[in-house]
Design a protein around this motif. Structure first.
Motif: not given
Lengths: 251, 293
Positions: A84-85, A89, A107-108, A110-112, A160-161, A164, B186-187, B193
């Motif tokens: 999904r990275k 979407m 957000y993205g 940071r998530t990764h 945002r999409a 990443v 989706a991210m 998380h």
């Protein structure tokens, strides 16, 4: 044409309902592919199989292969978060998080695992520029994203999409909740984006498909009826059903 | 179809006495009557307790402990015990309850099991608190061998307020739009998380409200503590109190009113309890509003 994803014999059931029948299609790289068809034909369902968002639906059963990066994305060893990275979407309704504009974009990353402020600053700026919204928001990055207009929110979601660094961007009727001017901006943006990314979009809007897509897939009752270059499909459709649909005889 | 259209005739305005008007008036009187009665009752209880209790409130009462030698009465031990028991119960119940709620709303896939657990926790809230006391006595004192004290009492209260925390947390988790969850997944976010960064921050108002209401219940509870926390009126530090008989404010109220005949002290404690409850209710409202924005 370079292919980025190959869909082979894809079938999908929601419980007993057989929603997609033997779909075979190659998604072309760095092109815009539009998925069209009447409501309930399976186009959104198909789109969501590409980044496995259908996994969230209960009682869903999927067979067949989707090859991306030389691997079946439904293989057990595939890491869904990685997938999904790579395949981002954008949804029908803008869904920014109730955070600042900056935090939404960050957000993205940071998530990764990116924590460096310098890196995040760079990513935020680049993503917002890529989504053609930087100039509108650069002075209020720390204000809430919920204060933006619908069109701006949707471009924020695109940014945002992009943050990443995906390969593919899926857009699920991403302009249907927007006014014509915002829609126009997002269409221009999509055309711009295909230089770097591959775009697959679901749309209800025939004109939109003609205006911006390079390839077009026509779905009907769970079947992929026709897949061809957009100009070919709209000038000389091969299938009678396609012709009926695009000339407005049903839908 | 034309013949079916009714020809409208002017209808005369009803005059004078009618059944409908009578019902309307009757209902109005009943509704107003009930509302006024409720308010009067509340005002009377609060007013009477303050009238009886406030004169006996003193700095000394609040800051000393009872002594047979000096023949003085002080409720500092009970104030402290109430604080201790809130601490013990909340430290255990908060992670347990929010964890259970997160599991039920975000993770559990077996809908029947979820329904069963929800039903069970709903049923738990309806059980008379003295029964929790009895269960606590059997479970914590007899089976686990805990002495009467704050720990046994606190654990009993955990059983009692756990459903409250679970339900309020679940309700607030359910108000978080699914679009946020989808957006996060989706991210490429993992489930935990997503819960941590998108779901919990947007449900925190409900969780805090649930906590404050639970503290309210703990402060007001007496029956469940009679067997488990005990009647001790001696001032102890926290760790001693865990396993020595310790009366909270409510239990102390009972002891002073019924066993010592000190009705005035009981009313003074009642004033303190009412004030605490009011403060807790107001802060629950305030927190819910403040955190929502």
């Amino acid at each position: 044409m370079d292919t980025i994803m190959e869909v082979k014999d894809l079938n999908l059931w929601y419980g007993d309902h057989h929603a997609l029948h033997d779909i075979n299609v190659d998604i072309p790289k760095n092109q815009i592919t539009a998925l069209i068809g009447p409501s309930g034909c399976g186009k959104s369902t198909f789109l969501k199989t590409l980044n496995r968002m259908n996994d969230l639906v209960e009682n869903v059963k999927i067979t067949g292969n989707i090859i991306y990066n030389n691997e079946n994305i439904y293989a057990p060893k595939v890491d869904v978060t990685w997938l999904r990275k790579r395949i981002g979407m954008v949804f029908q309704k803008p869904n920014p998080f109730p955070m600042s504009i900056y935090d939404n974009i960050a957000y993205g990353p940071r998530t990764h695992g990116i924590t460096s402020k310098v890196k995040l600053d760079t990513i935020v700026e680049k993503s917002l520029k890529d989504a053609a919204i930087w100039d509108e928001v650069k002075d209020r990055l720390n204000t809430s994203a919920l204060g933006m207009s619908g069109g701006q929110q949707q471009r924020l979601c695109i940014a945002r999409a992009l943050a990443v660094e995906p390969d593919i961007l899926l857009m699920d009727e991403s302009t249907s909740a927007l006014d014509p001017i915002s829609t126009g901006k997002i269409e221009e943006l999509a055309v711009e984006l295909k230089k770097k990314y591959t775009v697959v979009m679901v749309t209800h809007n025939m004109q939109q498909a003609v205006r911006i897509s390079d390839y077009c897939a026509f779905f009907l009752l769970g079947d992929l009826v026709e897949f061809s270059k957009t100009e070919e499909m709209f000038s000389m459709p091969k299938d009678r059903r396609t012709e009926d649909y695009i000339t407005g005889r049903f839908g | 179809m034309v013949e079916n259209v009714a020809v409208s005739q002017p209808v005369a305005q009803p005059t004078g006495f009618s059944k409908r008007k009578l019902w309307n008036q009757g209902a109005k009187v009943l509704i107003w009557g009930s509302a006024i009665l409720t308010c009067v009752l509340l005002a009377f209880i609060i007013g009477y307790i303050f009238y009886r209790g406030v004169p006996y409130l003193s700095w000394e009462l609040l800051t000393s402990q009872s002594s047979y030698v000096k023949k003085t009465i002080g409720i500092l031990p009970n104030l402290m015990n109430t604080l201790y028991i809130i601490l013990v119960a909340m430290v255990i119940v908060l992670p347990l309850g929010t964890g259970a709620a997160i599991y039920l709303t975000e993770y559990a896939t077996n809908k029947k099991l979820v329904k069963l657990i929800e039903f069970a926790s709903e049923a738990l809230t309806g059980i008379p608190s003295i029964i929790f006391g009895l269960a606590g006595l059997v479970l914590f004192s007899e089976m686990f061998g805990l002495k009467q004290g704050i720990l046994a009492g606190g654990l009993t209260l955990v059983m009692m307020v756990l459903p409250v925390i679970i339900r309020t947390t679940q309700e607030s988790l359910k108000t978080v739009p699914n679009a946020y969850r989808e957006g996060s997944l989706a991210m490429g976010a993992s489930k935990w998380h997503m819960v941590r960064t998108v779901v919990l921050p947007n449900a925190v108002d409900g969780i805090v409200t649930g906590c404050i209401l639970s503290i309210g219940r703990i402060v007001g509870e007496s029956a469940a503590l009679l067997f488990t926390a005990g009647f001790g009126l001696v001032l102890n530090d926290f760790f001693t109190a865990l396993e020595s008989s310790s009366a909270t404010l409510t239990v102390a109220l009972y002891v002073y009113a019924s066993e010592r005949g000190e009705t005035n002290v009981a009313f003074a404690i009642a004033v303190i309890l009412m004030t605490l409850t009011l403060i807790l209710n107001f802060s629950a409202n305030y927190a819910a509003k403040k955190l929502k924005n």
